[in-house]
Write a protein that holds these residues in place. Structure first.
Motif, PDB file in Angstrom:
ATOM      1  N   PRO A   1       9.813   2.684 -20.249  1.00  0.00           N
ATOM      2  CA  PRO A   1       8.506   2.021 -20.326  1.00  0.00           C
ATOM      3  C   PRO A   1       8.086   1.313 -19.047  1.00  0.00           C
ATOM      4  N   ILE A   2       9.020   0.710 -18.324  1.00  0.00           N
ATOM      5  CA  ILE A   2       8.640  -0.045 -17.129  1.00  0.00           C
ATOM      6  C   ILE A   2       8.079   0.893 -16.079  1.00  0.00           C
ATOM      7  N   GLU A   3       8.755   1.998 -15.845  1.00  0.00           N
ATOM      8  CA  GLU A   3       8.267   2.952 -14.852  1.00  0.00           C
ATOM      9  C   GLU A   3       6.964   3.607 -15.303  1.00  0.00           C
ATOM     10  N   VAL A   4       6.855   3.934 -16.585  1.00  0.00           N
ATOM     11  CA  VAL A   4       5.630   4.560 -17.093  1.00  0.00           C
ATOM     12  C   VAL A   4       4.418   3.649 -16.870  1.00  0.00           C
ATOM     13  N   TYR A   5       4.557   2.384 -17.221  1.00  0.00           N
ATOM     14  CA  TYR A   5       3.407   1.484 -17.092  1.00  0.00           C
ATOM     15  C   TYR A   5       3.129   1.105 -15.637  1.00  0.00           C
ATOM     16  N   LEU A   6       4.132   1.115 -14.783  1.00  0.00           N
ATOM     17  CA  LEU A   6       3.868   0.937 -13.352  1.00  0.00           C
ATOM     18  C   LEU A   6       3.093   2.131 -12.801  1.00  0.00           C
ATOM     19  N   HIS A   7       3.452   3.340 -13.234  1.00  0.00           N
ATOM     20  CA  HIS A   7       2.682   4.526 -12.855  1.00  0.00           C
ATOM     21  C   HIS A   7       1.228   4.387 -13.318  1.00  0.00           C
TER      22      HIS A   7
ATOM     23  N   THR B   1      -0.860  15.468 -16.066  1.00  0.00           N
ATOM     24  CA  THR B   1      -0.395  16.533 -15.176  1.00  0.00           C
ATOM     25  C   THR B   1       0.764  16.076 -14.277  1.00  0.00           C
ATOM     26  N   GLN B   2       1.174  14.816 -14.435  1.00  0.00           N
ATOM     27  CA  GLN B   2       2.237  14.287 -13.587  1.00  0.00           C
ATOM     28  C   GLN B   2       3.613  14.678 -14.128  1.00  0.00           C
ATOM     29  N   ALA B   3       4.509  15.053 -13.228  1.00  0.00           N
ATOM     30  CA  ALA B   3       5.856  15.466 -13.639  1.00  0.00           C
ATOM     31  C   ALA B   3       6.598  14.345 -14.348  1.00  0.00           C
ATOM     32  N   TRP B   4       6.349  13.087 -13.936  1.00  0.00           N
ATOM     33  CA  TRP B   4       7.066  11.973 -14.549  1.00  0.00           C
ATOM     34  C   TRP B   4       6.697  11.785 -16.016  1.00  0.00           C
ATOM     35  N   ALA B   5       5.472  12.209 -16.411  1.00  0.00           N
ATOM     36  CA  ALA B   5       5.077  12.052 -17.814  1.00  0.00           C
ATOM     37  C   ALA B   5       5.966  12.894 -18.727  1.00  0.00           C
ATOM     38  N   ALA B   6       6.214  14.119 -18.325  1.00  0.00           N
ATOM     39  CA  ALA B   6       7.103  14.975 -19.109  1.00  0.00           C
ATOM     40  C   ALA B   6       8.546  14.468 -19.030  1.00  0.00           C
TER      41      ALA B   6
ATOM     42  N   ILE C   1       6.264   4.951  -7.196  1.00  0.00           N
ATOM     43  CA  ILE C   1       6.989   4.213  -8.229  1.00  0.00           C
ATOM     44  C   ILE C   1       8.454   4.629  -8.233  1.00  0.00           C
ATOM     45  N   GLU C   2       8.739   5.883  -7.914  1.00  0.00           N
ATOM     46  CA  GLU C   2      10.122   6.338  -7.846  1.00  0.00           C
ATOM     47  C   GLU C   2      10.904   5.549  -6.798  1.00  0.00           C
TER      48      GLU C   2
END
Length: 391
Positions: A314-320, A271-276, A366-367
């Motif tokens: 990938p770096i931001e995704v896995y930090l999230h 449901t997170q905006a960053w995933a999309a 993370i942003e």
């Protein structure tokens, strides 16, 4: 028109750059030609190339040693040549290893992420070559992550290690040849004679599929190209008490532990905006690692599904992902302690700083964390410009 690697270009040249020289060869099974014949087999059987010694990086000449496992030197049973391990008690070639060698040829497949140790083995080879008047010939190969995107923090001086000996972003967007050239000219304390045999028909924006090259796993826990695409972010899981999927069929694509509430985690993540924004979705996944963290335990977690390579970060995704699990399981989640007294925690060595771990502990987004490394990326993008071989 398919891409030709440095190995194939060397063949086109009739191996003339090596004629009349005593050759040391650093390689492993990841270095192959279009017909899947290895650099080891090609160069050791070529009549006009005199290989006198073999050198091996992490995972050994055969590519089978586990991550972090020290590899012993020995004798190659096929050729009878000495194998000098550069992943164990010795990281930098010694004068004895280089005795009688005119040139060291390096051909391994890099993965485009700073943590991967092959480039740092080559950095030690460059130092030793400069000290002992040995030439280095680097046979280049494409970067499987591509050459456009730069992502992640650089390394602060106090955090240099064998997963990052120079201030390079995690995802540097360079081929091994380009990065080797930059290391030699910028950071090598004993400048080596370096010759790079570039790829033909390669352009930086190419995906691996567009190169039409075969893919051979560069290490035991990166069996597929998909796992390599995840690796710049998924490797950060190594610095936590979560499993990164070692000992399963999906290393560096799944994350979890025996105490993770997978349905709750997936519901939150999707449901997170960053995933999309980053082209990723998550699925609950159950697994039981055979080795490494949580070996033999029934684990719950997520499989990370990459849906859009162009938007993938990938770096931001896995930090999230780390942040979400830490928030949902504050009593169970842990950062792994240093491997040895006086050392930095492994997560900090991977990121090259302690500020990211501390920022996550402090609840920073993370942003905001990612915005903090934009200056490093801009500086590196400028600094790397003279060393770009492909446009």
């Amino acid at each position: 028109m398919h891409v030709k690697t440095g190995l194939e270009v060397l063949r086109q040249l009739g191996y003339k750059p090596l004629h009349g020289l005593k050759v040391g060869l650093l390689t492993n099974p990841s270095a192959v030609d279009q017909q899947l014949e290895s650099a080891y087999s090609i160069l050791c059987s070529e009549p006009n190339v005199k290989v006198t010694a073999l050198f091996s990086p992490e995972h050994g000449l055969g590519g089978v040693a586990a991550a972090g496992e020290h590899v012993q030197s020995g004798i190659d049973p096929v050729t009878g040549l000495p194998i000098h391990s550069l992943y164990g008690n010795t990281l930098k070639p010694t004068a004895e290893m280089l005795k009688g060698i005119d040139v060291i040829v390096c051909d391994v497949q890099d993965v485009g992420a700073r943590y991967f140790t092959y480039v740092w083995t080559i950095s030690y080879i460059l130092e030793a070559a400069g000290e002992h008047d040995v030439t280095v010939v680097l046979l280049d190969r494409p970067n499987p992550l591509g050459g456009k995107t730069i992502e992640g923090p650089c390394i602060e001086p106090d955090f240099l290690s064998f997963v990052g000996r120079c201030p390079v972003p995690v995802r540097h967007g360079l081929t091994l040849g380009e990065l080797t050239w930059m290391i030699n000219e910028t950071w090598n304390p004993s400048l080596a004679r370096l010759s790079i045999i570039s790829c033909e028909n390669y352009e930086r924006e190419m995906t691996w599929a567009q190169t039409r090259l075969p893919w051979v796993a560069p290490s035991p826990n990166l069996p597929t190209l998909e796992s390599v695409l995840h690796y710049p972010g998924a490797c950060l899981i190594e610095g936590t008490n979560l499993s990164e999927g070692r000992g399963t069929a999906l290393p560096f694509q799944i994350v979890g532990a025996s105490w993770v509430d997978a349905p709750r985690l997936v519901k939150h993540l999707n449901t997170q905006a960053w995933a999309a924004e980053y082209g990723v979705r998550f699925r609950p996944h159950s697994f039981r690692p055979t080795i490494s963290k949580h070996a033999g335990e029934a684990c719950q977690g997520v499989q990370v599904h990459l849906e859009n390579v162009e938007r993938w970060r990938p770096i931001e995704v896995y930090l999230h992902l780390i942040q979400a699990i830490r928030q949902q399981h504050p009593d169970q989640f842990q950062w792994l302690p240093p491997y040895s007294e006086g050392d930095h925690p492994h997560f900090d060595k991977l990121t090259g700083t302690d500020s990211i771990r501390q920022a996550i502990d402090a609840g920073q987004s993370i942003e905001t964390i990612a915005a903090g490394w934009k200056g490093d990326i801009d500086e590196f993008a400028t600094a790397r410009q003279p060393f770009l071989l492909y446009e």
